[in-house]
Design an enzyme around this catalytic site. Structure first.
Site, PDB file in Angstrom:
ATOM      1  CG  ASP A  82      -2.044  -1.061   1.047  1.00  0.00           C
ATOM      2  OD1 ASP A  82      -2.422  -1.334  -0.118  1.00  0.00           O
ATOM      3  OD2 ASP A  82      -2.507  -1.606   2.058  1.00  0.00           O
ATOM      4  CB  SER A  85      -3.699  -5.944   9.593  1.00  0.00           C
ATOM      5  OG  SER A  85      -3.832  -5.069   8.506  1.00  0.00           O
TER       6      SER A  85
HETATM    7  N1  ARG Z   1      -1.986  -7.987  -0.119  1.00  0.00           N
HETATM    8  C1  ARG Z   1      -3.093  -7.183  -0.566  1.00  0.00           C
HETATM    9  C2  ARG Z   1      -2.614  -6.097  -1.480  1.00  0.00           C
HETATM   10  O1  ARG Z   1      -1.482  -5.757  -1.432  1.00  0.00           O
HETATM   11  C3  ARG Z   1      -3.919  -6.669   0.588  1.00  0.00           C
HETATM   12  C4  ARG Z   1      -3.427  -5.467   1.300  1.00  0.00           C
HETATM   13  C5  ARG Z   1      -4.295  -5.123   2.444  1.00  0.00           C
HETATM   14  N2  ARG Z   1      -3.916  -3.885   3.056  1.00  0.00           N
HETATM   15  C6  ARG Z   1      -3.932  -3.676   4.370  1.00  0.00           C
HETATM   16  N3  ARG Z   1      -3.533  -2.523   4.762  1.00  0.00           N
HETATM   17  N4  ARG Z   1      -4.303  -4.572   5.234  1.00  0.00           N
HETATM   18  O2  ARG Z   1      -3.363  -5.560  -2.256  1.00  0.00           O
END
Ligand code: ARG
Length: 419
Positions: A124, A175
């Site tokens: 992210d 999370s």
């Molecule tokens: N692994 C997934 C992605 O990178 C999910 C990310 C989820 N983000 C979080 N902040 N929990 O798209």
């Protein structure tokens, strides 16, 4: 001198609540909080109030469900987007939208910085930072989790000291990131891929043991590649997605658990609930197979794969992604029709489909009818189509019989044999 201002992507959770105080104290900045409703199931009300209590000087709350569905989920549907063939990029597509809003608010507020709650280990941060840098390179980007050295216990202690309300769920080991297109669950025991995921992580999907014995049939109507109706009734994009999400969730559809390659080089085990994505993408793929030519579809498998990878990897704003969109959009003009999906015991499968642009011709395809499809043509076609393969086998046989002739001594014509 007035203080510098920072726009914080605020979820109302413990991490970003700490950040309001932390940015005030460590950076001496005024904090403006910003929250987007992208269809997460969480209660969004109390968020603004929390922000004021923590000393935010302003708060922006956006209902971004419609924009998210239309401008981010719809392109993902057109691209049948599945990263590594599995994950429908649900969290990945929300980041460029949130980043765009942060930049807009920063410009409105004449702020010098934006801040987000991403860690230094995830995808992210890449998606946020890259989008923000592209849209406004003047903005400073602050990601406190990449800087502060707290562990969970340290965080709780710091929060208590600074009067930050600790939610009852603070000790949840997971999370979670939710939006209309999917729910991601990470952390705790899930970080052990050799251990099956525990049942308590699921929220949107029923356990197969508890799903109805009777199948549910739904009709999803598409226009130019995007879903517009359910069982003959038209809905707004986000309403339609939510309806499918709830229906498919009841039948246990869309539980995903797989090994994933992150942008930052890590391999992780990821879990998702994606009932709407799984159902709608399966329907869309099926309709494409009816209306696209073989050649269009074969290239589209590759382009789709590249689209999902690019979007996962944070390249939403790269012209490369736009180029891929151009091909994808050009293929979607005729992706109009209705697909009947059978929802049953964890699977969403197409069972019938129809389209005004169908390339299927009963009169040509049927075993029952003699038409202008001349079966005799097939013989010549097979001769030419098979020529390279048959030639290779002829050569193989010849070498087995005679061995390889030395080059330069005698020209040996390659036998082609009869065909
Ligand atoms: N692994 C997934 C992605 O990178 C999910 C990310 C989820 N983000 C979080 N902040 N929990 O798209």
């Amino acid at each position: 001198m007035p203080k510098d201002k920072v726009i914080l992507a605020y979820s109302g959770g413990l991490d970003t609540s700490m950040m309001v105080k932390w940015l005030q104290m460590e950076y001496g900045m005024d904090v403006i909080t910003c929250n987007l409703d992208v269809g997460q199931d969480k209660e969004l009300k109390g968020i603004e109030e929390k922000a004021w209590k923590l000393g935010a000087i302003n708060h922006y709350g956006f209902d971004a469900k419609e924009e998210f569905a239309k401008e981010y989920i719809f392109p993902a549907i057109k691209a049948n987007a599945l990263y590594m063939g599995t994950y429908p990029v649900s969290s990945s597509i929300s980041r460029p939208l949130i980043a765009k809003k942060l930049v807009e608010v920063a410009e409105m507020e004449d702020a010098q910085a934006v801040a987000h709650g991403c860690t230094g280990k995830g995808n992210d941060q890449v998606r946020f930072d890259l989008t923000i840098k592209a849209l406004n390179p003047k903005l400073k980007i602050i990601a406190p989790v990449r800087e502060w050295k707290f562990d969970r216990a340290g965080q709780i202690e710091w929060s208590k000291k600074h009067d930050i309300p600790i939610p009852v769920t603070a000790d949840s080991p997971y999370s979670i990131d939710e939006n209309l297109w999917g729910r991601s669950i990470e952390g705790g025991i899930l970080e052990h891929p050799d251990i099956p995921v525990p049942d308590d992580i699921w929220d949107w999907t029923a356990d197969i043991m508890n799903t109805p014995d009777e199948a549910k049939y739904i009709k999803i109507g598409f226009e130019a590649g995007v879903p517009v109706s359910l069982d003959g009734v038209n809905y707004n994009p986000h309403e339609l997605i939510m309806k499918v999400r709830d229906l498919a969730g009841k039948h246990g559809i869309g539980r995903i658990e797989h090994m994933e390659d992150r942008i930052v080089g890590l391999k992780t085990r990821e879990t998702y609930e994606v009932p709407a994505s799984e159902t709608i993408i399966n329907a869309h793929l099926d309709l494409e197979k009816m209306v696209l030519t073989r050649h269009q579809k074969l290239l589209k498998y590759e382009i789709d794969h590249k689209w999902a990878t690019a979007v996962y990897q944070g390249l939403w704003i790269d012209p490369y992604k736009e180029d891929l969109d151009a091909y994808i959009n050009s293929t979607q003009k005729n992706v109009t029709g209705v697909v009947t999906m059978k929802l049953h015991k964890g699977t969403a499968k197409p069972v019938s489909r129809e389209s005004p642009f169908s390339l299927y011709d009963y009169n040509l395809a049927s075993f029952d009818i003699n038409t202008h499809y001349d079966q005799g043509d097939a013989i010549g076609f097979i001769n030419l189509w098979g020529l390279p393969s048959v030639s290779a086998w002829n050569l193989k046989r010849k070498i087995a019989d005679e061995g390889i002739k030395e080059m330069g001594k005698k020209v040996v014509p390659v036998p082609t044999g009869d065909y």
